[in-house]
Scaffold this motif. Structure first.
Motif, PDB file in Angstrom:
ATOM      1  N   THR A   1     -18.204 -54.902  59.373  1.00 24.94           N
ATOM      2  CA  THR A   1     -18.934 -54.807  58.412  1.00 24.94           C
ATOM      3  C   THR A   1     -20.968 -53.712  58.451  1.00 24.94           C
ATOM      4  O   THR A   1     -21.303 -54.164  59.284  1.00 24.94           O
TER       5      THR A   1
ATOM      6  N   GLY B   1     -21.971 -48.005  49.694  1.00 22.75           N
ATOM      7  CA  GLY B   1     -22.633 -49.323  49.568  1.00 22.75           C
ATOM      8  C   GLY B   1     -22.142 -50.525  50.659  1.00 22.75           C
ATOM      9  O   GLY B   1     -22.702 -50.452  51.801  1.00 22.75           O
ATOM     10  N   THR B   2     -20.230 -51.167  50.866  1.00 21.32           N
ATOM     11  CA  THR B   2     -20.064 -51.476  52.162  1.00 21.32           C
ATOM     12  C   THR B   2     -19.398 -51.265  52.971  1.00 21.32           C
ATOM     13  O   THR B   2     -18.422 -50.707  51.925  1.00 21.32           O
ATOM     14  N   TYR B   3     -19.247 -51.468  53.649  1.00 21.82           N
ATOM     15  CA  TYR B   3     -18.296 -50.279  55.207  1.00 21.82           C
ATOM     16  C   TYR B   3     -17.570 -51.779  55.527  1.00 21.82           C
ATOM     17  O   TYR B   3     -18.302 -52.360  56.371  1.00 21.82           O
ATOM     18  N   THR B   4     -16.274 -51.505  56.216  1.00 22.06           N
ATOM     19  CA  THR B   4     -15.173 -52.518  56.638  1.00 22.06           C
ATOM     20  C   THR B   4     -14.901 -51.141  57.651  1.00 22.06           C
ATOM     21  O   THR B   4     -13.652 -50.721  57.234  1.00 22.06           O
TER      22      THR B   4
ATOM     23  N   GLY C   1     -27.225 -55.260  58.021  1.00 21.55           N
ATOM     24  CA  GLY C   1     -25.854 -56.378  57.710  1.00 21.55           C
ATOM     25  C   GLY C   1     -25.191 -56.181  58.676  1.00 21.55           C
ATOM     26  O   GLY C   1     -23.644 -56.278  58.003  1.00 21.55           O
TER      27      GLY C   1
ATOM     28  N   LYS D   1     -23.777 -51.803  55.693  1.00 18.98           N
ATOM     29  CA  LYS D   1     -24.227 -51.342  54.297  1.00 18.98           C
ATOM     30  C   LYS D   1     -25.060 -50.291  54.529  1.00 18.98           C
ATOM     31  O   LYS D   1     -25.805 -50.098  55.108  1.00 18.98           O
TER      32      LYS D   1
ATOM     33  N   GLY E   1     -14.568 -47.986  52.539  1.00 23.11           N
ATOM     34  CA  GLY E   1     -14.959 -48.018  51.647  1.00 23.11           C
ATOM     35  C   GLY E   1     -15.654 -47.371  51.429  1.00 23.11           C
ATOM     36  O   GLY E   1     -15.854 -46.017  51.651  1.00 23.11           O
TER      37      GLY E   1
END
Length: 445
Positions: free
Chosen positions: A59, A87-90, A38, A61, A84
């Motif tokens: 972003t 899971g999800t990193y930004t 992603g 994942k 984050g």
């Protein structure tokens, strides 16, 4: 700073495939964690239009520990601070004019223990562009030429710079229609472009740039050109300037016919003013000389004084709904007036004596200049030069004397060496020159 699109094709083609093989992913598939998924960059493309820059958000994942970095087209690495958890990193980064435009890569890494795996994606960073455009003239006759020119620039910091080597499209929209591309041009080293097209309909013209891997697309303002119905044509036929050649100061006759119509049928155009122009040989421009009004058959008659060799032509300016015209130029050679023929002359009874003569003594040199005027007569008050030539040498000037009222002259010269003497009359505006017979004198030492 901008690099052309041709130089970036190889970098784009490599894309993420080149980064899959990085050493960071050297672990075996069984040991390494799953690759991040992603991967996104927003906005895309990232458009930098001011010194404040543009912030982009990235972003990705992964169920493991995540990290990321950016890589520009010159392989410069920019580390990112990610937020984050599993899971999800930004992450965010603000692009400015100090950053390279073009293709960038987002490299995301998933780490589990001592093992890691990497995934990449590409996005573009663009600078803004601008198109200046002009269509001239604003109104033309149907089928007339329209020049479409402008300049393409890109913004770097607070300055707009010339954008060369880029393809710009020319689009046209007729009244009541929509735009369609009809031509294209490539910008020169100054970012400029120019195209000439025939215009058949009233409408709007504009320039369009599709952008590149490092710049945004842009579209110019529209410029309207009105197309009017064609005017009636005229022509000047049979123009002649004579006589040719002509003496300077004499009268030159300028004749021709002004006609109106088309290639199928031409008629004399009466009551119209035709102007006569002249351009001297070697001159750079035409100047007005005189004019005449056409008679019932379209003929015109004008006269002018011949002053210099050059070209003559006739012009009609046209009027509302009537096109002007220019006739073919006619060259006339102007001659200088021929001078009256000069009379013949002669020098008679020339003598240098005594002979022989002692060294250092004086020689007497005398003779008579005559001119022909229905018979030979003395030519008084004329200049005569005396010349001497030693054996094996050339003629050398010695002195000058004048004839008296009856054409006779007398003078003396010191005897230095043996040689030949002669007298010369150089001529004047009324009479040609002449020379005496040659007289040898021996000088004794």
């Amino acid at each position: 700073m901008l690099k052309r699109i041709q130089a970036l094709v190889a970098a784009v083609a490599l894309g993420s495939a080149a980064f899959v093989a990085l050493p960071a992913a050297a672990a075996t598939a069984a040991d390494a964690p799953p690759k991040p998924t992603g991967l996104t960059a927003a906005p895309s493309p990232v458009v930098v239009s001011s010194d404040a820059g543009t912030t982009a958000t990235f972003t990705f994942k992964t169920g493991d520990t995540g990290s990321a970095r950016l890589i520009d087209r010159n392989d410069k690495s920019v580390p990112l601070t990610v937020t984050g958890s599993s899971g999800t990193y930004t992450a965010q980064y603000t692009f400015k004019f100090s950053d390279e435009p073009g293709v960038w890569k987002l490299e995301a890494k998933a780490t589990k223990g001592s093992e890691s795996s990497v995934e990449t994606t590409t996005f573009q960073v663009h600078w803004v562009t601008d198109l200046d455009f002009d269509a001239t003239p604003d109104a033309v006759e149907q089928g007339g030429a329209v020049t479409l020119r402008g300049a393409l620039t890109y913004k770097e910091g607070s300055a707009w710079k010339q954008y060369d080597g880029q393809k710009v499209y020319i689009a046209f929209k007729p009244a009541g229609g929509s735009y369609s591309r009809v031509d294209s041009a490539t910008t020169d080293s100054h970012g400029r472009f120019s195209v000439t097209r025939k215009s058949w309909k009233t409408g709007w013209w504009r320039a369009e740039f599709d952008g590149a891997t490092d710049t945004q697309p842009s579209t110019s303002d529209s410029d309207r050109v009105d197309v009017k119905a064609s005017s009636k044509a005229t022509r000047i036929s049979g123009f002649d300037a004579y006589p040719e050649p002509v003496d300077k100061g004499d009268t030159l006759h300028l004749r021709g016919t002004l006609e109106i119509g088309s290639w199928k049928s031409w008629d004399g155009y009466k009551g119209r003013r035709v102007e006569i122009f002249f351009k001297a040989d070697g001159g750079s421009g035409w100047r007005y000389v005189t004019s005449d009004w056409t008679d019932s058959h379209g003929r015109f008659y004008a006269d002018a004084e011949a002053q210099a060799s050059g070209w003559w032509r006739a012009e009609y300016d046209g009027s509302s709904g009537i096109k002007g015209s220019t006739g073919a130029a006619d060259h006339v050679t102007v001659r200088a007036p021929q001078p009256a023929p000069r009379a013949a002359t002669r020098i008679i009874k020339f003598d240098a004596g005594p002979e022989p003569v002692k060294h250092g003594r004086y020689l007497s040199l005398h003779g008579k200049v005559q001119v022909w005027d229905a018979g030979w007569e003395g030519y008084g008050h004329q200049k005569v030069s005396l010349w001497f030539k030693k054996a094996g040498g050339g003629w050398k000037y010695v002195k000058t004397t004048w004839t008296n009222g009856s054409g006779k002259f007398w003078t003396k010269a010191k005897a230095v060496r043996s040689g030949t003497w002669k007298a010369v009359f150089g001529g004047d505006d009324e009479a040609r020159g002449s020379a005496s017979r040659q007289d040898w004198v021996r000088v004794k030492h």
